[in-house]
Scaffold this active site. Sequence first.
Site, PDB file in Angstrom:
ATOM      1  N   GLU A 106       0.872  -1.183   0.000  1.00  0.00           N
ATOM      2  CA  GLU A 106       0.000   0.000   0.000  1.00  0.00           C
ATOM      3  C   GLU A 106       0.905   1.228   0.000  1.00  0.00           C
ATOM      4  OE1 GLU A 106      -4.122  -0.074   2.010  1.00  0.00           O
ATOM      5  OE2 GLU A 106      -2.908  -1.392   3.252  1.00  0.00           O
ATOM      6  N   HIS A 222      -9.674   9.521   2.541  1.00  0.00           N
ATOM      7  CA  HIS A 222      -9.205   8.462   1.628  1.00  0.00           C
ATOM      8  C   HIS A 222      -9.500   8.919   0.206  1.00  0.00           C
ATOM      9  CE1 HIS A 222      -8.574   4.606  -0.238  1.00  0.00           C
ATOM     10  NE2 HIS A 222      -8.184   4.082   0.921  1.00  0.00           N
ATOM     11  N   ARG A 269      -1.502   9.543   1.396  1.00  0.00           N
ATOM     12  CA  ARG A 269      -2.950   9.666   1.196  1.00  0.00           C
ATOM     13  C   ARG A 269      -3.441  11.113   1.223  1.00  0.00           C
ATOM     14  NH1 ARG A 269      -5.882   5.050   4.735  1.00  0.00           N
ATOM     15  NH2 ARG A 269      -4.950   3.488   3.394  1.00  0.00           N
ATOM     16  N   HIS A 327     -12.169   9.366   6.306  1.00  0.00           N
ATOM     17  CA  HIS A 327     -11.913   7.928   6.482  1.00  0.00           C
ATOM     18  C   HIS A 327     -11.464   7.590   7.898  1.00  0.00           C
ATOM     19  CE1 HIS A 327     -10.866   3.904   5.227  1.00  0.00           C
ATOM     20  NE2 HIS A 327      -9.573   4.077   5.499  1.00  0.00           N
ATOM     21  N   ARG A 362      -2.047   9.009   8.879  1.00  0.00           N
ATOM     22  CA  ARG A 362      -1.803   7.601   9.194  1.00  0.00           C
ATOM     23  C   ARG A 362      -1.266   6.812   8.004  1.00  0.00           C
ATOM     24  NH1 ARG A 362      -4.911   3.117   8.461  1.00  0.00           N
ATOM     25  NH2 ARG A 362      -6.727   4.368   7.868  1.00  0.00           N
TER      26      ARG A 362
HETATM   27  C1  SIN Z   1      -7.605   0.695   2.231  1.00  0.00           C
HETATM   28  O1  SIN Z   1      -7.773  -0.505   2.055  1.00  0.00           O
HETATM   29  O2  SIN Z   1      -7.373   1.479   1.309  1.00  0.00           O
HETATM   30  C2  SIN Z   1      -7.739   1.262   3.600  1.00  0.00           C
HETATM   31  C3  SIN Z   1      -6.727   0.723   4.482  1.00  0.00           C
HETATM   32  C4  SIN Z   1      -6.508   1.688   5.619  1.00  0.00           C
HETATM   33  O3  SIN Z   1      -7.354   2.538   5.873  1.00  0.00           O
HETATM   34  O4  SIN Z   1      -5.427   1.626   6.198  1.00  0.00           O
END
Ligand code: SIN
Length: 484
Positions: A106, A222, A269, A327, A362
Amino acid sequence: MIKTEYLVIGSGIAGLTVAHLLSEFGEVTVITKGELKSANTYWAQGGIAAVLAKEDSFESHTKDTIETGAGHNKESAVKYLVENGPKAIRLLESIGVKFQDEPVLEGCHSIPRVWRTSDFTGQDILNQLIKVVQKNKNITIKENTEAVELIESGDECRGAFIRIGEKTELEPIFAKQTILATGGCGQLFGRTTNTIGSGGDGMALAVNAGLDLKDIEFIQFHPTALDKEDNGRYFLLSEVLRGFGARIINQDGIQFIQKFDKRGELAPRDLVSRTVFFELMNGPVYLDMRHIDARLIKNTFPNIYKRTKEYGFDLINDRIPVTPVAHYACGGIPVDLKGATKMPGLFALGEVACTGVHGANRLASNSLLEAVVFSLAIAEVIERSVPMDKDKDVEVKDIKIPVVAIEDIGQIKAYSQRLGKIMWKHAGIVRTSGGLEKAKKMIIEIPARDYRIQHRQLVCYKIIEACLKRPHSLGTHYISEELT
Ligand code: SIN
């Protein structure tokens, strides 16, 4: 009158993990506002970040967390989080959670480090936790039961006044230790991935008991939720999709994040959300996976594929319209490394708490990790206090049960929507001093009588105050003019 040793308020990954652990030491009562499956955890897709791979290191996970958090993180808390990551994974495995063999990538993780069970990891974990707690004789679960106020005795917390279902009178639950695990406050914003219950209740309970909130201006947005409102929330299109190569494109089919950060779709993000937010002023923005092998998409993201289909889009053949949405609250009720608040007898855990690990933004998939790591920390400290607490009677004599105003649900919805619009417009992705001041005024003017609206109003106010106190942009807190 209900008495319990440990009262857990909330039933997401944080609440149920800590309940499972505390049941070793005594009787646990879990109360949850809705049903067990209504927690946000149920919708968590990504996974849990943890250092398990040979080529990974605690130093690298710590560095990624702090860099993403814009250096605002509490370093000791980050180290604690990261170093206890493997233990957290083992705990989940011990209750039957089955992680896949290989981690995924990620945004802002130096290497693939996110462990998942499927593309609905939160759901898999929660289902397993629910099985375990429902079988446990030391755990009583009360659904449709809401905490309305904490019980204070001197400077201590001794449980909570609760409202069961539609009853109009409150009743006390006395407890030796109370753990707030109520989740975040995404529902205070007009657009969010969060479930309907995430209106900042736990934060309001703490503030009403005299505690403060910390870092609450850092609301994480998000960047890629499906741009279609569904019953008060927006369906997430996980960052893991971008980890697999999904692109964010504008109406002309052009990728545009790279212009602002060379990491492109996997940039922090906050930056991706802002960039998408500004691009939306020119026209729709899409998540595009059409260049990725169809079989890979179907095999790796079967649930997201299916859900997206239900919304009328095909992950393999369509561009999917996206929008940034609220989010995650990076801040909350300040706690120490053992999850303890300043109020004796009260712990806070998971999104409602501020351990300092997330800083100003975060790192992906550190949230489920935090919930499990700090559940272990709370259990450890409570285990030590068990002999001391043995004979303590928690009942507070001559207690005065608060009387609260209750309005009909239509009114609550209308006021919540109003708050959501104000917060989205003025305290959302881009903030200005003028807008924040205006929002503060509009929020105060809402004639909140019902306790649920009062709770929301209070937390909105606290968020705005925190924004106004931070005159420079940092992480998720972005202001388009400097405050004077
Ligand atoms: C996601 O799957 O994009 C969210 C994961 C997260 O909020 O850490």
